[in-house]
Write a protein that holds these residues in place. Structure first.
Motif, PDB file in Angstrom:
ATOM      1  N   THR A  56      -9.675  29.346  43.005  1.00 29.22           N
ATOM      2  CA  THR A  56      -9.917  30.748  42.703  1.00 29.22           C
ATOM      3  C   THR A  56     -10.491  31.472  43.921  1.00 29.22           C
ATOM      4  OG1 THR A  56     -10.305  30.254  40.369  1.00 29.22           O
ATOM      5  CG2 THR A  56     -11.148  32.346  41.183  1.00 29.22           C
ATOM      6  N   VAL A  57     -10.030  32.697  44.116  1.00 27.18           N
ATOM      7  CA  VAL A  57     -10.558  33.561  45.160  1.00 27.18           C
ATOM      8  C   VAL A  57     -11.116  34.812  44.491  1.00 27.18           C
ATOM      9  CG1 VAL A  57      -8.322  34.656  45.600  1.00 27.18           C
ATOM     10  CG2 VAL A  57     -10.083  34.685  47.376  1.00 27.18           C
ATOM     11  N   TYR A  58     -12.195  35.326  45.050  1.00 26.03           N
ATOM     12  CA  TYR A  58     -12.880  36.487  44.494  1.00 26.03           C
ATOM     13  C   TYR A  58     -12.959  37.593  45.526  1.00 26.03           C
ATOM     14  CZ  TYR A  58     -14.540  32.769  41.388  1.00 26.03           C
ATOM     15  OH  TYR A  58     -14.610  31.706  40.514  1.00 26.03           O
ATOM     16  N   LEU A  59     -13.071  38.804  45.026  1.00 25.13           N
ATOM     17  CA  LEU A  59     -13.342  39.942  45.896  1.00 25.13           C
ATOM     18  C   LEU A  59     -14.417  40.784  45.218  1.00 25.13           C
ATOM     19  CD1 LEU A  59     -12.493  41.326  48.557  1.00 25.13           C
ATOM     20  CD2 LEU A  59     -11.054  42.838  47.172  1.00 25.13           C
ATOM     21  N   GLN A  60     -15.617  40.739  45.766  1.00 27.02           N
ATOM     22  CA  GLN A  60     -16.709  41.570  45.277  1.00 27.02           C
ATOM     23  C   GLN A  60     -16.659  42.889  46.020  1.00 27.02           C
ATOM     24  OE1 GLN A  60     -19.178  40.937  42.832  1.00 27.02           O
ATOM     25  NE2 GLN A  60     -19.526  43.129  43.161  1.00 27.02           N
ATOM     26  N   MET A  61     -16.503  43.961  45.273  1.00 20.65           N
ATOM     27  CA  MET A  61     -16.363  45.290  45.860  1.00 20.65           C
ATOM     28  C   MET A  61     -17.559  46.139  45.465  1.00 20.65           C
ATOM     29  SD  MET A  61     -12.293  45.934  45.187  1.00 20.65           S
ATOM     30  CE  MET A  61     -12.506  46.025  43.416  1.00 20.65           C
ATOM     31  N   SER A  62     -18.241  46.675  46.448  1.00 20.04           N
ATOM     32  CA  SER A  62     -19.403  47.503  46.204  1.00 20.04           C
ATOM     33  C   SER A  62     -19.242  48.833  46.927  1.00 20.04           C
ATOM     34  CB  SER A  62     -20.668  46.784  46.694  1.00 20.04           C
ATOM     35  OG  SER A  62     -20.822  45.533  46.071  1.00 20.04           O
ATOM     36  N   SER A  63     -20.092  49.784  46.554  1.00 18.90           N
ATOM     37  CA  SER A  63     -20.035  51.126  47.165  1.00 18.90           C
ATOM     38  C   SER A  63     -18.611  51.658  47.173  1.00 18.90           C
ATOM     39  CB  SER A  63     -20.601  51.082  48.591  1.00 18.90           C
ATOM     40  OG  SER A  63     -21.923  50.612  48.602  1.00 18.90           O
ATOM     41  N   CYS A 101      -8.945  35.813  41.202  1.00 17.04           N
ATOM     42  CA  CYS A 101      -7.545  35.368  41.229  1.00 17.04           C
ATOM     43  C   CYS A 101      -7.546  33.864  41.083  1.00 17.04           C
ATOM     44  CB  CYS A 101      -6.882  35.792  42.523  1.00 17.04           C
ATOM     45  SG  CYS A 101      -5.185  35.213  42.695  1.00 17.04           S
ATOM     46  N   ALA A 102      -7.088  33.415  39.937  1.00 19.43           N
ATOM     47  CA  ALA A 102      -7.038  31.991  39.643  1.00 19.43           C
ATOM     48  C   ALA A 102      -5.628  31.472  39.833  1.00 19.43           C
ATOM     49  CB  ALA A 102      -7.509  31.740  38.213  1.00 19.43           C
ATOM     50  N   ALA A 103      -5.498  30.396  40.582  1.00 17.42           N
ATOM     51  CA  ALA A 103      -4.191  29.819  40.881  1.00 17.42           C
ATOM     52  C   ALA A 103      -4.003  28.508  40.141  1.00 17.42           C
ATOM     53  CB  ALA A 103      -4.051  29.596  42.378  1.00 17.42           C
ATOM     54  N   SER A 104      -2.774  28.242  39.788  1.00 17.71           N
ATOM     55  CA  SER A 104      -2.458  26.991  39.101  1.00 17.71           C
ATOM     56  C   SER A 104      -1.130  26.467  39.600  1.00 17.71           C
ATOM     57  CB  SER A 104      -2.407  27.217  37.587  1.00 17.71           C
ATOM     58  OG  SER A 104      -1.409  28.159  37.263  1.00 17.71           O
ATOM     59  N   GLY A 105      -0.905  25.192  39.399  1.00 18.62           N
ATOM     60  CA  GLY A 105       0.369  24.606  39.764  1.00 18.62           C
ATOM     61  C   GLY A 105       0.311  23.653  40.933  1.00 18.62           C
ATOM     62  N   CYS A 141      -3.726  39.489  45.020  1.00 18.86           N
ATOM     63  CA  CYS A 141      -4.168  38.302  45.725  1.00 18.86           C
ATOM     64  C   CYS A 141      -2.942  37.607  46.316  1.00 18.86           C
ATOM     65  CB  CYS A 141      -4.936  37.363  44.801  1.00 18.86           C
ATOM     66  SG  CYS A 141      -4.060  36.843  43.313  1.00 18.86           S
ATOM     67  N   ALA A 142      -3.175  36.840  47.360  1.00 22.51           N
ATOM     68  CA  ALA A 142      -2.076  36.198  48.066  1.00 22.51           C
ATOM     69  C   ALA A 142      -2.574  34.946  48.747  1.00 22.51           C
ATOM     70  CB  ALA A 142      -1.489  37.158  49.105  1.00 22.51           C
TER      71      ALA A 142
END
Length: 120
Positions: free
Chosen positions: A76-83, A21-25, A94-95
């Motif tokens: 930017t925020v990331y979410l690595q999802m496994s299993s 999630c990339a933020a701008s502004g 994203c929020a």
């Protein structure tokens, strides 16, 4: 301000995906960043959050499987999802919230959502 989420898709159970999630502004260095998800007929629930100091918090259902991280230089925020499991199927949002303790009622900025589908 815009939050652009990406990375969703179709994956088999046991697989992995990475959401971004990339933020701008503006700058978001004092914001807590989080990921929420919503399945059809259900409420939007928080999945994970990370504050400005890098402290993280996870829903019990994803603890040990998902990892949230952030890059302040890239807003930017990331979410690595496994299993991944079929019950992880949802639209992921994203929020961002200024300060701490993000929840569904106090979000300042929402992303547009990205669909994650986990097949069994």
């Amino acid at each position: 301000v815009q939050l652009q989420a990406s990375g969703g898709g179709l994956v088999q159970a046991g697989g992995s995906l990475r959401l971004s999630c990339a933020a701008s502004g503006r700058t978001f260095s004092r914001y807590v960043m989080g990921w929420f998800r919503q399945s059809p007929g259900k409420e939007r629930d928080i999945v994970a959050a990370i504050n400005d100091y890098g402290s993280t918090d996870y829903a019990d259902s994803v603890e040990g499987r998902f990892t949230i991280s952030r890059d302040n230089a890239k807003n930017t925020v990331y979410l690595q999802m496994s299993s991944l499991m079929p019950e992880d199927t949802a639209v992921y949002y994203c929020a961002f919230k200024y300060g701490t303790n993000i929840n569904g009622a106090n979000v300042h900025y929402w992303g547009q959502g990205t669909l994650v589908t986990v097949s069994s």
